[in-house]
Write an enzyme that holds these catalytic residues in place. Sequence first.
Site, PDB file in Angstrom:
ATOM      1  N   LYS A 166       0.867  -1.180   0.000  1.00 14.35           N
ATOM      2  CA  LYS A 166       0.000   0.000   0.000  1.00 14.35           C
ATOM      3  C   LYS A 166       0.897   1.221   0.000  1.00 14.35           C
ATOM      4  CE  LYS A 166      -4.510   0.839   0.496  1.00 14.35           C
ATOM      5  NZ  LYS A 166      -5.559  -0.172   0.265  1.00 14.35           N
TER       6      LYS A 166
HETATM    7  N1  GLU Z   1      -7.300   0.006  -2.905  1.00 16.12           N
HETATM    8  C1  GLU Z   1      -8.094  -1.152  -3.116  1.00 16.12           C
HETATM    9  C2  GLU Z   1      -8.104  -2.016  -1.858  1.00 16.12           C
HETATM   10  O1  GLU Z   1      -7.889  -1.552  -0.773  1.00 16.12           O
HETATM   11  C3  GLU Z   1      -7.717  -1.916  -4.385  1.00 16.12           C
HETATM   12  C4  GLU Z   1      -6.324  -2.430  -4.450  1.00 16.12           C
HETATM   13  C5  GLU Z   1      -5.916  -2.961  -5.812  1.00 16.12           C
HETATM   14  O2  GLU Z   1      -6.746  -3.018  -6.712  1.00 16.12           O
HETATM   15  O3  GLU Z   1      -4.748  -3.289  -5.949  1.00 16.12           O
HETATM   16  O4  GLU Z   1      -8.379  -3.187  -1.900  1.00 16.12           O
END
Ligand code: GLU
Length: 424
Positions: free
Chosen positions: A110
Amino acid sequence: MTKESKKKASVYENVTKQFNKAADLMGLDSEIRKILAKTTNEIIINFPAKMNDGRIEMFTGYRVQHNNVLGPYKGGLRYHPAVNIDEVRALATWMTWKSAIINIPFGGAKGGIQFDPHKYSLTELERITRRFTFALGSNIGPEYDIPAPDVNTNAQTMAWILDTYLSTQPPHERQRCTHVITGKPIEAGGSLGRDKATGQGVVFTIEEWAKDKGFNLNGATYTVQGYGNVGSWAAHLLKPHGSKLIAVEDVTGAIANAMGIDPDDLTAYVKKTGGVKGYTKAKPIDHKTLLSTKADIFIPAALENQIIAETAPLLNIKVVAEGANGPTDPDGDEILQKKGIDIIPDILCNAGGVVVSYFEWLQNKRSEFWDLEEVDNKLHKKIVNAYERVRETAKEFNTDWRTGAYIVALRRLETVYKERGIFP
Ligand code: GLU
């Protein structure tokens, strides 16, 4: 408030507590436990960007890579003033569990930038995004670490990242690198159905829950916190079921109408004005009233630590469908359990986004373009399978669903570590 902000500052503690509870219950191998209890890489970058008036402003960006034993690091990028290393660490770890539960070949990561994007112009946002991408350099890559949208980032943000990343690769490499990022606009290599994917996954899990409980979604009432991508899509997709949206909250305020709020009309209003405040077809309410509104379903789709010791007692609902990451802390979990409120945990409930990100990544790699029906069918299958795995595991261990979900993830990770062993 002080207690709340203290909790907000240590969201990684929530992950640790959730992890320890599941690891103890399943008897996770103590050596593998040591590995999974840590993140792998934590990148913090201070970088400059030029403002429209010629000034330079410094920004702090993050990328935390938790684990990649199941596949490349994967996870979104968030633009928010509350982004900090503790939060990104937690969100990265949740991504590892999410990918493992849903059975896609990705690890967890993240990132984000600590700033309020609403205070900057579009051209400034573009320069900030491009400069951060450049600063990340080879810390991301199509087979290494693949970012995606999250809070306050969207397909446009992803297009800027794609363009910047490709522009810094040798020309003959560029065509085969479009899967460095997912959540792109369709024309730039995105997948049909990615935009709605997280909300769609939330609704698929609610459908399964309703089936299990023999609960009729037609006429069911629900409330939503956060009316961005996830909240507004979930509401739109609940409409054909005949469920009734009766209260909504976002950063601008909260509104309610016991007769029902039309999700699409509200989405159009929010697109125009930037928030739910001032929507005339509902009355303004305060945060506490929103939380204590009697309804069948509550969909938190905003930030972490919303359902905590102080707020969980207020909830008057049957189920929490966690569209957000980490909306409930361990104290909140305990209170909801005592009250007999079901929880569809975040790492299952909101996994639809990363699933369709995986589909986008696959389409890019294979130079394919799937139709929406194919995407939706494949997503549905993934979500239903994961839902059943979580339900059965929770039953097997006679535990709550969050712990059940963790055990599904940890079992898979443990198996792979045991098979591969630790180098050297
Ligand atoms: N930000 C989204 C989540 O928390 C999607 C992450 C992604 O598609 O890699 O799952």
